[in-house]
Design an enzyme around this catalytic site. Structure first.
Site, mmCIF file in Angstrom:
data_model
loop_
_atom_site.group_PDB
_atom_site.id
_atom_site.type_symbol
_atom_site.label_atom_id
_atom_site.label_comp_id
_atom_site.label_asym_id
_atom_site.label_seq_id
_atom_site.Cartn_x
_atom_site.Cartn_y
_atom_site.Cartn_z
ATOM 1 N N LYS A 169 0.083 4.222 -0.313
ATOM 2 C CA LYS A 169 -0.598 5.407 0.231
ATOM 3 C C LYS A 169 -0.347 6.613 -0.687
ATOM 4 C CE LYS A 169 -0.415 3.342 4.756
ATOM 5 N NZ LYS A 169 -0.405 3.491 6.194
ATOM 6 N N HIS A 228 -9.784 1.328 4.659
ATOM 7 C CA HIS A 228 -8.524 1.498 5.398
ATOM 8 C C HIS A 228 -8.767 2.443 6.578
ATOM 9 C CE1 HIS A 228 -4.455 2.685 6.419
ATOM 10 N NE2 HIS A 228 -4.060 1.585 5.791
ATOM 11 N N GLU A 270 -7.182 4.826 7.712
ATOM 12 C CA GLU A 270 -6.955 6.243 7.411
ATOM 13 C C GLU A 270 -8.169 6.841 6.713
ATOM 14 O OE1 GLU A 270 -3.178 5.675 5.471
ATOM 15 O OE2 GLU A 270 -2.317 5.143 7.419
ATOM 16 N N ASN A 315 0.860 -1.177 0.000
ATOM 17 C CA ASN A 315 0.000 0.000 0.000
ATOM 18 C C ASN A 315 0.904 1.239 0.000
ATOM 19 O OD1 ASN A 315 -1.846 2.003 0.477
ATOM 20 N ND2 ASN A 315 -2.430 1.331 2.525
ATOM 21 N N SER A 358 2.868 -2.065 10.499
ATOM 22 C CA SER A 358 4.306 -2.090 10.769
ATOM 23 C C SER A 358 4.988 -3.406 10.393
ATOM 24 C CB SER A 358 4.577 -1.746 12.238
ATOM 25 O OG SER A 358 4.168 -0.421 12.498
ATOM 26 N N GLU A 413 -5.933 -4.735 10.505
ATOM 27 C CA GLU A 413 -4.947 -3.671 10.652
ATOM 28 C C GLU A 413 -5.258 -2.877 11.920
ATOM 29 O OE1 GLU A 413 -2.789 -2.742 6.783
ATOM 30 O OE2 GLU A 413 -4.332 -1.252 7.089
ATOM 31 N N GLY A 432 2.040 2.209 11.073
ATOM 32 C CA GLY A 432 3.059 3.257 11.023
ATOM 33 C C GLY A 432 3.726 3.547 12.357
#
Ligand code: PGA
Length: 255
Positions: A8, A98, A100, A6, A214, A174, A180
């Protein structure tokens, strides 16, 4: 096993070319694919077409998926991209829900379910993300959050199956606290997810479980367990093609 990169909101045409140059040094992609180890690239929308052409030119057998799509079929939705457009480019699938997108752009469980339903009608493979926040976990609510996020999506998958869709669906666990941050979930956490999905939604739901948060070439080997994890969704680490190559080397040590 799927290894999803991904990207992003990163990369440019120039860095995509050097990324693919680096991956092209490895000559075993076709063989790995034949053994079920597939690299999936998810670039920003504007680079989808460019990436597809570059992959074709280099005969690299990777799948390409979008990072998002609109829940509506077409029309007055400024700034959005439809399932038909993704199909038109020849894409394999789309990442949906996702964290985000949920956290920063207000996507709800209902949006994610509607997008999944639409993707399935267009034979686009949905990779549906779900996972709890740190607070959910401290309050021991994590399993409830997984069920709440997956239930409406699974209902749509069942409907699609009843109308004859055989498009696979993957669920990417996730945890928000792992994305991250350098902290990965433990294998036991992922086993708990697999168990919960099996108990609540059945084997079919749990069988395509991916993990993201991560992951890198080192943490990967601790998390591979056949029957539990079908693959990984990797953000930051897979912006570096050398990490992709090292990860495939490690994966192949765990046949
Ligand atoms: P990360 O991101 O690997 O950088 O933690 C994963 C993701 O958000 O899909």
């Amino acid at each position: 096993m799927l290894m999803v990169a991904n990207w992003k909101m990163n990369m440019s045409r120039e860095t995509i070319v050097s990324y693919l140059d680096a991956l092209s040094r490895e000559g075993r992609w076709a063989r790995w694919c034949a053994h079920g180890y597939r690299l999936v690239l998810s670039p920003p929308l504007v680079y989808l077409d460019f990436l597809m052409h570059e992959l074709q030119a280099r005969e690299l057998p990777f799948w390409v998926v979008a990072q998002n799509m609109c829940a509506h079929e077409k029309g007055a939705y400024t700034g959005e991209v439809s399932a038909d457009m993704l199909r038109d480019l020849g894409l394999s699938g789309v990442i949906l829900g996702h964290s985000e997108r949920r956290r920063l752009f207000g996507e709800t469980d209902a949006h994610v379910a509607a997008k999944t339903a639409l993707a399935l009608t267009r034979d686009l493979v949905p990779i549906v993300c779900f996972g709890e926040t740190e607070e959910d976990r401290s309050a021991k609510n994590h399993a409830k959050v997984w069920e709440r996020q997956i239930a409406p999506v699974w209902k749509e998958v069942q409907k699609a199956r009843a109308s004859g869709s055989e498009t696979p669906v993957y669920f990417a666990y996730e945890p928000v606290w792992a994305i991250g941050t350098g902290r990965t979930a433990a294998l036991d956490d992922i086993r708990e997810v697999a168990w919960t999905l099996r108990e609540s939604f059945g084997h079919d739901c749990a069988s395509g479980l991916l993990y993201g948060g991560s992951v890198n070439d080192e943490s990967l080997s601790m998390l591979v367990e056949k029957g539990t994890v079908y693959g990984f969704l990797v953000g930051g680490a897979f912006l570096d093609p050398e990490v992709v190559l090292r990860s495939f080397d490690r994966l192949l040590l765990h046949p």
